[in-house]
Motif scaffolding. Structure first.
Motif, PDB file in Angstrom:
ATOM      1  N   PHE A 131       0.846  -1.174   0.000  1.00  0.00           N
ATOM      2  CA  PHE A 131       0.000   0.000   0.000  1.00  0.00           C
ATOM      3  C   PHE A 131       0.890   1.234   0.000  1.00  0.00           C
ATOM      4  CE2 PHE A 131       0.437  -1.596   4.287  1.00  0.00           C
ATOM      5  CZ  PHE A 131       0.899  -0.511   4.986  1.00  0.00           C
ATOM      6  N   PRO A 132       0.395   2.343  -0.511  1.00  0.00           N
ATOM      7  CA  PRO A 132       1.219   3.546  -0.610  1.00  0.00           C
ATOM      8  C   PRO A 132       1.598   4.114   0.756  1.00  0.00           C
ATOM      9  CG  PRO A 132      -0.944   3.904  -1.607  1.00  0.00           C
ATOM     10  CD  PRO A 132      -0.931   2.522  -1.049  1.00  0.00           C
ATOM     11  N   LEU A 133       2.776   4.701   0.814  1.00  0.00           N
ATOM     12  CA  LEU A 133       3.190   5.408   2.013  1.00  0.00           C
ATOM     13  C   LEU A 133       2.428   6.729   2.098  1.00  0.00           C
ATOM     14  CD1 LEU A 133       7.037   4.854   1.827  1.00  0.00           C
ATOM     15  CD2 LEU A 133       5.376   3.601   3.203  1.00  0.00           C
ATOM     16  N   ASP A 134       2.331   7.245   3.283  1.00  0.00           N
ATOM     17  CA  ASP A 134       1.601   8.490   3.522  1.00  0.00           C
ATOM     18  C   ASP A 134       2.535   9.679   3.299  1.00  0.00           C
ATOM     19  OD1 ASP A 134      -0.197  10.393   4.325  1.00  0.00           O
ATOM     20  OD2 ASP A 134      -0.264   9.770   6.418  1.00  0.00           O
ATOM     21  N   HIS A 135       2.930   9.903   2.061  1.00  0.00           N
ATOM     22  CA  HIS A 135       3.886  10.957   1.735  1.00  0.00           C
ATOM     23  C   HIS A 135       3.374  12.348   2.094  1.00  0.00           C
ATOM     24  CE1 HIS A 135       6.778   8.375  -0.177  1.00  0.00           C
ATOM     25  NE2 HIS A 135       5.831   7.836  -0.922  1.00  0.00           N
TER      26      HIS A 135
END
Length: 82
Positions: free
Chosen positions: A18-22
C-alpha cells in the motif's frame, strides 16, 4: 555467503503493498497511536486499539489502503469510544 537459489521467487505480502503516507494525511493519528503504545509498554490496551482503528480509518478514507472489515484487521466492528 551464498546467493539464493536461482529458482527462488519472492512472494508479495498477504494483503499486498500500500502507498506510504507521503503527504502526512494520517501522521497525527499515527503519532497518537504510537504514543499510546509507548505509554502502555506495547500492551494490548483498549484505548490504543481505538487509536489504531482511527489510524486505519484515516488510511482507508485517504485511499492509502484498501477498505477491509474491522474483524479482518483484528478490531471489533462496533467498539465505542469511552
Amino acid at each position: 555467503m551464498s546467493a539464493p537459489p536461482k529458482s527462488w521467487t519472492p512472494t508479495p505480502p498477504e494483503r499486498g503493498s500500500f502507498p506510504l503516507d507521503h503527504d502526512g494525511e494520517c501522521t497525527a493519528a499515527m503519532k497518537k497511536y504510537l504514543k499510546c503504545m509507548k505509554l502502555v509498554k506495547n500492551d494490548n490496551s483498549h484505548n490504543c486499539r481505538l487509536l489504531a482503528k482511527d489510524y486505519l480509518e484515516c488510511r482507508m478514507n485517504n485511499q492509502l489502503m484498501d477498505r477491509a472489515p474491522w474483524n479482518e484487521l483484528g478490531l471489533p466492528e462496533n467498539d465505542e469510544k469511552k
